[in-house]
Design a protein around this motif. Structure first.
Motif, PDB file in Angstrom:
ATOM      1  N   SER A 109       3.630  20.525  -4.714  1.00 33.58           N
ATOM      2  CA  SER A 109       3.225  20.809  -3.342  1.00 33.58           C
ATOM      3  C   SER A 109       4.371  20.436  -2.408  1.00 33.58           C
ATOM      4  O   SER A 109       5.078  19.454  -2.639  1.00 33.58           O
ATOM      5  N   ASN A 110       4.538  21.231  -1.352  1.00 32.62           N
ATOM      6  CA  ASN A 110       5.573  20.943  -0.361  1.00 32.62           C
ATOM      7  C   ASN A 110       5.164  19.839   0.607  1.00 32.62           C
ATOM      8  O   ASN A 110       6.011  19.289   1.315  1.00 32.62           O
ATOM      9  N   GLU A 111       3.842  19.508   0.635  1.00 31.85           N
ATOM     10  CA  GLU A 111       3.348  18.559   1.630  1.00 31.85           C
ATOM     11  C   GLU A 111       3.264  17.137   1.110  1.00 31.85           C
ATOM     12  O   GLU A 111       3.491  16.185   1.855  1.00 31.85           O
ATOM     13  N   LEU A 112       2.904  16.955  -0.159  1.00 31.78           N
ATOM     14  CA  LEU A 112       2.767  15.620  -0.717  1.00 31.78           C
ATOM     15  C   LEU A 112       3.446  15.557  -2.074  1.00 31.78           C
ATOM     16  O   LEU A 112       3.600  16.574  -2.759  1.00 31.78           O
TER      17      LEU A 112
ATOM     18  N   GLY B 273      -0.037   7.829   8.695  1.00 30.49           N
ATOM     19  CA  GLY B 273      -1.063   7.290   9.581  1.00 30.49           C
ATOM     20  C   GLY B 273      -1.355   5.832   9.305  1.00 30.49           C
ATOM     21  O   GLY B 273      -1.484   5.014  10.224  1.00 30.49           O
ATOM     22  N   LEU B 274      -1.456   5.477   8.028  1.00 28.38           N
ATOM     23  CA  LEU B 274      -1.765   4.093   7.662  1.00 28.38           C
ATOM     24  C   LEU B 274      -0.626   3.153   8.055  1.00 28.38           C
ATOM     25  O   LEU B 274      -0.868   2.082   8.624  1.00 28.38           O
ATOM     26  N   GLN B 275       0.607   3.551   7.763  1.00 25.00           N
ATOM     27  CA  GLN B 275       1.747   2.678   8.077  1.00 25.00           C
ATOM     28  C   GLN B 275       1.880   2.472   9.587  1.00 25.00           C
ATOM     29  O   GLN B 275       2.189   1.365  10.058  1.00 25.00           O
ATOM     30  N   GLY B 276       1.624   3.516  10.364  1.00 26.29           N
ATOM     31  CA  GLY B 276       1.667   3.372  11.814  1.00 26.29           C
ATOM     32  C   GLY B 276       0.595   2.438  12.326  1.00 26.29           C
ATOM     33  O   GLY B 276       0.834   1.626  13.237  1.00 26.29           O
TER      34      GLY B 276
ATOM     35  N   PHE C 251     -12.772   3.122   5.957  1.00 21.82           N
ATOM     36  CA  PHE C 251     -12.244   3.804   4.789  1.00 21.82           C
ATOM     37  C   PHE C 251     -11.852   5.256   5.050  1.00 21.82           C
ATOM     38  O   PHE C 251     -10.961   5.786   4.382  1.00 21.82           O
ATOM     39  N   ASP C 252     -12.527   5.914   5.978  1.00 23.05           N
ATOM     40  CA  ASP C 252     -12.262   7.341   6.191  1.00 23.05           C
ATOM     41  C   ASP C 252     -11.245   7.599   7.304  1.00 23.05           C
ATOM     42  O   ASP C 252     -11.006   8.755   7.659  1.00 23.05           O
ATOM     43  N   ARG C 253     -10.648   6.535   7.850  1.00 21.82           N
ATOM     44  CA  ARG C 253      -9.779   6.709   9.012  1.00 21.82           C
ATOM     45  C   ARG C 253      -8.432   7.343   8.648  1.00 21.82           C
ATOM     46  O   ARG C 253      -7.953   8.257   9.328  1.00 21.82           O
ATOM     47  N   TYR C 254      -7.786   6.856   7.594  1.00 24.92           N
ATOM     48  CA  TYR C 254      -6.439   7.311   7.286  1.00 24.92           C
ATOM     49  C   TYR C 254      -6.380   7.935   5.888  1.00 24.92           C
ATOM     50  O   TYR C 254      -6.780   7.309   4.907  1.00 24.92           O
ATOM     51  N   ILE C 255      -5.877   9.165   5.855  1.00 20.45           N
ATOM     52  CA  ILE C 255      -5.757   9.885   4.577  1.00 20.45           C
ATOM     53  C   ILE C 255      -4.293  10.195   4.256  1.00 20.45           C
ATOM     54  O   ILE C 255      -4.007  10.872   3.268  1.00 20.45           O
ATOM     55  N   THR C 256      -3.380   9.704   5.097  1.00 21.88           N
ATOM     56  CA  THR C 256      -1.951   9.865   4.828  1.00 21.88           C
ATOM     57  C   THR C 256      -1.266   8.524   4.998  1.00 21.88           C
ATOM     58  O   THR C 256      -1.717   7.657   5.761  1.00 21.88           O
TER      59      THR C 256
ATOM     60  N   LEU D  76       0.795  -1.223   0.000  1.00 17.87           N
ATOM     61  CA  LEU D  76       0.000   0.000   0.000  1.00 17.87           C
ATOM     62  C   LEU D  76       0.826   1.271   0.000  1.00 17.87           C
ATOM     63  O   LEU D  76       0.290   2.357  -0.254  1.00 17.87           O
ATOM     64  N   LEU D  77       2.096   1.174   0.308  1.00 15.11           N
ATOM     65  CA  LEU D  77       2.921   2.366   0.478  1.00 15.11           C
ATOM     66  C   LEU D  77       2.858   3.343  -0.693  1.00 15.11           C
ATOM     67  O   LEU D  77       2.800   4.546  -0.488  1.00 15.11           O
ATOM     68  N   PRO D  78       2.838   2.903  -1.957  1.00 12.95           N
ATOM     69  CA  PRO D  78       2.891   3.868  -3.062  1.00 12.95           C
ATOM     70  C   PRO D  78       1.599   4.654  -3.284  1.00 12.95           C
ATOM     71  O   PRO D  78       1.630   5.691  -3.945  1.00 12.95           O
ATOM     72  N   PHE D  79       0.458   4.178  -2.791  1.00 13.55           N
ATOM     73  CA  PHE D  79      -0.821   4.782  -3.166  1.00 13.55           C
ATOM     74  C   PHE D  79      -1.038   6.131  -2.482  1.00 13.55           C
ATOM     75  O   PHE D  79      -0.678   6.326  -1.318  1.00 13.55           O
ATOM     76  N   SER D  80      -1.665   7.051  -3.212  1.00 10.86           N
ATOM     77  CA  SER D  80      -2.138   8.303  -2.629  1.00 10.86           C
ATOM     78  C   SER D  80      -3.476   8.032  -1.962  1.00 10.86           C
ATOM     79  O   SER D  80      -4.381   7.444  -2.575  1.00 10.86           O
TER      80      SER D  80
END
Length: 520
Positions: A311-314, A102-105, A94-99, A67-71
Motif C-alpha cells: 500500500s502507498n499509504e501505510l 495523530g497519536l504522536q501529535g 480507544f477510537d480516537r487515533y487510528i494513525t 508505541l511508535l511501531p504498532f499499527s
C-alpha cells in the motif's frame, strides 16, 4: 555587552537542543511489530503534583517511542490514555487515533494535571473504559486488554482491590515505576509473571526498558494474522486478516518448497522463511480479500509462504508461515462399519479423493457362500447403507476405488448383522399361599437360547437373600417357593451373543419363612 549576549545565545542553544532531544524523531519501527497484534491498551499516567514537568515530559516521550511501531485502528491495536491527578482525566479513548501521526501529535500536546495522586478514582474510570463493549456488534469482545500504569511510586493509594478486579475481568496489568518505593504493593497488582510485567527504572534511563515492555505487551495482544487450513496432498488454503481493507493496494503471495527440511506449520511476523532458490510462485489478491487457495502442490512436501501487503499509504510487515502437505494415500485407505442392525449396516471409507477417483463400487456377500451383490457409487460419496441383509449373519464387504490413472485399489472388511431379539411381555406374579408365587410371561422362541430368572430380597431383615437360575427356551412359567416378603422377581431373555432386557415385578405377600427355592 558582547560577552553577555554570547552567554544568552549559548543558553538558548542549550535549551533548544534539550527540547530537540526530547522530541526528536524516533527510530524506524522494529522488525516484527507492525501488523503483529490486535487488542486494547490503556495507559494510566501519573501527572500529580509529585511529578515534575520534566518527569512528565520524559514519561510521554517514553510512551511515544514505545508505541511508535504498532499499527493502529480497527483490527489492529487501539490505544487510550488516562492521566492521574486530583480529578483524573481521559485524554483520549480507544477510537480516537487510528494513525501514528495523530497519536504522536496527541502525546506531545498533553499537559500534566497536578494535585493529588487520586489513583483509586482513575482506576474506576479505567475499569469503565477497558470493560465497556468494544463495538456495537461485540466483534472485539474476545480480544486481549492491557492496562499499563506509569507512576513515580509515591503514595499509590488503595489500588490492590481495584487492580485485582481488573485482573479477574481478564485485563493484564503492567507497571512502570520511576521511583523505588512501594515495591510490595506494585508487585501485588501486576499480572504474573512479575519479572516481565513490573519495571523499576530511573527517569532518564527509561529507554532501556522500551523493548522489554513492548515485547511484554506484544506477548499479550499478539494476533494470528496468517494461517493455513484445509491442507491436502496437493492444495492448501491460506487465510489472513484483511489489513488493507479500505486502503488502496494489494497482497502479494509468494510460496515455494523449503529444501532445507523441517515440517509442521507455524505463523507470525518478522523474518520471512527462506524459499529454496528462486523456485517460487507469485500470486496477487485485491485489498479486500482475506484468503486464497494454493494449488498444484506436491504431496508430503514442506512449503514456505510469504504474504506481502502492498500500500502507498501505510507500511506493513511481511507475514510468513510454513506448512507440510499430506502424504499421498490412495483411497480407500480405511473402511469402517457403523449403524449395524438386523438387516442393514453403514459402510464408510476414506480418504475422499474426487480429483483422482472416478467411481467406487462395493461388493458384499454372506459367508461362506452367499450371492454376490454389487453397488456402484459416484466419486464424491464416501459411505452407503447396505440393506435387505439377513439377521445374525457375517458378510464380507469389499470397497474398490477406480482411479483416473486406470488403477484400482480395494479393501475388505467383515461385518456381522445383529440377531433377532424378541422381547418379553406381560410378566405376571400370582400369589400361591403365604410364601410362594406363580411366575408367568409371554415370549417368542425364535432366536432364544433360554431365560434367566432372578429373585432378590428387598426387606432389611432378609437382605442378602438372592437366587438365579436358567430356564430352557420353551419355558414360559415357573413357581417360586419360600420367598421372603416383598421379593423382587426378574426374567430376562438369553440370546446367542448377550442377555436381553428383562421384566421385573415385586411379590406382594408376607412370610416369616427363611428357606427359599423354586419349582418349575
Amino acid at each position: 555587552m558582547y560577552s553577555h549576549m554570547l552567554t544568552w545565545m549559548m543558553k538558548v542553544v542549550l535549551v533548544v537542543c534539550s527540547l530537540l532531544r526530547l522530541s526528536s524523531p524516533q527510530s524506524p519501527a522494529p522488525e516484527g511489530v507492525l501488523n503483529c497484534c490486535e487488542g486494547d491498551v490503556l495507559f494510566l499516567v501519573d501527572s500529580s503534583g509529585s511529578v515534575t514537568s520534566y518527569e512528565h515530559a520524559r514519561m510521554l516521550s517514553f510512551l511515544s517511542e514505545l508505541l511508535l511501531p504498532f499499527s493502529l485502528g480497527k483490527d489492529q491495536v487501539r490505544v487510550g490514555l488516562l492521566q492521574v491527578g486530583t480529578k483524573p482525566r481521559l485524554e483520549f479513548g480507544f477510537d480516537r487515533y487510528i494513525t501514528q501521526n495523530g497519536l504522536q501529535g496527541a502525546l506531545k500536546n498533553i499537559r500534566p494535571l497536578r494535585g493529588d495522586t487520586n489513583t483509586v478514582d482513575a482506576l474506576k474510570m479505567a475499569k469503565e473504559w477497558v470493560l465497556r463493549p468494544r463495538t456495537p456488534d461485540g466483534a472485539r469482545e474476545s480480544l486481549p486488554r492491557v492496562l499499563v500504569w506509569l507512576t513515580d511510586g509515591i503514595k499509590p493509594g488503595d489500588v490492590i482491590g481495584p487492580m485485582a478486579e481488573l485482573r479477574q475481568q481478564g485485563v493484564a496489568v503492567l507497571v512502570v515505576s520511576t521511583g523505588h518505593s512501594n515495591y510490595k504493593v506494585l508487585r501485588e497488582v501486576v499480572t504474573p509473571p512479575v519479572e516481565n510485567h513490573l519495571h523499576f527504572v530511573d527517569l532518564d534511563d527509561m529507554s532501556i526498558i522500551t523493548k522489554d515492555l513492548r515485547d511484554a505487551i506484544i506477548e499479550i495482544i499478539r494476533a494470528e494474522r496468517l494461517y493455513i487450513q484445509d491442507v491436502s496432498t496437493n492444495s492448501a488454503s491460506l487465510h489472513w486478516r484483511p489489513v488493507l481493507s479500505g486502503l488502496p493496494g494489494y497482497y502479494e503471495i509468494r510460496f515455494g518448497q523449503v529444501h532445507t527440511g523441517g515440517g509442521g506449520s507455524g505463523g507470525g511476523t518478522g523474518t520471512s522463511p527462506s524459499i529454496g532458490g528462486s523456485q517460487y510462485q507469485r500470486l496477487t489478491q485485491p485489498a479486500e480479500s482475506n484468503s486464497i487457495k494454493l494449488t498444484g502442490l506436491k504431496p508430503d512436501t514442506t512449503y514456505s509462504v510469504n504474504l506481502i501487503p502492498e500500500s502507498n499509504e501505510l507500511t506493513f510487515n511481511t507475514l510468513s508461515t510454513t506448512f507440510k502437505t499430506k502424504p499421498e494415500v490412495a483411497s480407500p485407505a480405511v473402511v469402517t462399519i457403523s449403524d449395524s442392525g438386523q438387516t442393514s449396516v453403514r459402510v464408510s471409507w476414506g480418504p475422499l479423493q474426487p480429483e483422482t477417483v472416478t467411481s467406487y463400487y462395493i461388493e458384499y456377500s454372506a459367508l461362506p457362500r452367499g450371492n454376490l451383490q454389487v453397488i456402484t457409487l459416484d466419486r464424491t460419496q464416501n459411505s452407503t447403507v447396505l440393506r435387505n441383509l439377513q439377521p445374525d449373519t457375517t458378510y464380507l464387504v469389499t470397497v474398490t476405488a477406480r482411479h483416473a490413472s486406470g488403477k484400482e485399489k480395494a479393501m475388505s472388511v467383515k461385518v456381522c448383522t445383529q440377531e433377532v431379539t424378541p422381547g418379553l411381555a406381560d410378566l405376571q406374579l400370582t400369589t400361591v399361599g403365604s410364601d410362594s408365587v406363580q411366575v408367568d410371561w409371554k415370549g417368542s422362541m425364535g432366536g432364544l437360547r433360554g431365560y434367566w430368572l432372578t429373585w432378590e430380597a428387598r426387606q432389611s431383615s432378609a437382605t442378602g437373600q438372592r437366587s438365579s437360575f436358567y430356564l430352557p427356551p420353551n419355558s414360559l412359567s415357573t413357581r417360586l417357593t419360600h420367598l421372603p416378603p416383598f421379593a423382587r422377581v426378574c426374567v430376562s431373555p438369553i440370546y446367542r451373543t448377550a442377555r436381553g432386557d428383562g421384566l421385573c415385578c415385586t411379590a406382594q405377600f408376607h412370610s416369616d419363612a427363611l428357606g427359599y427355592g423354586f419349582q418349575s
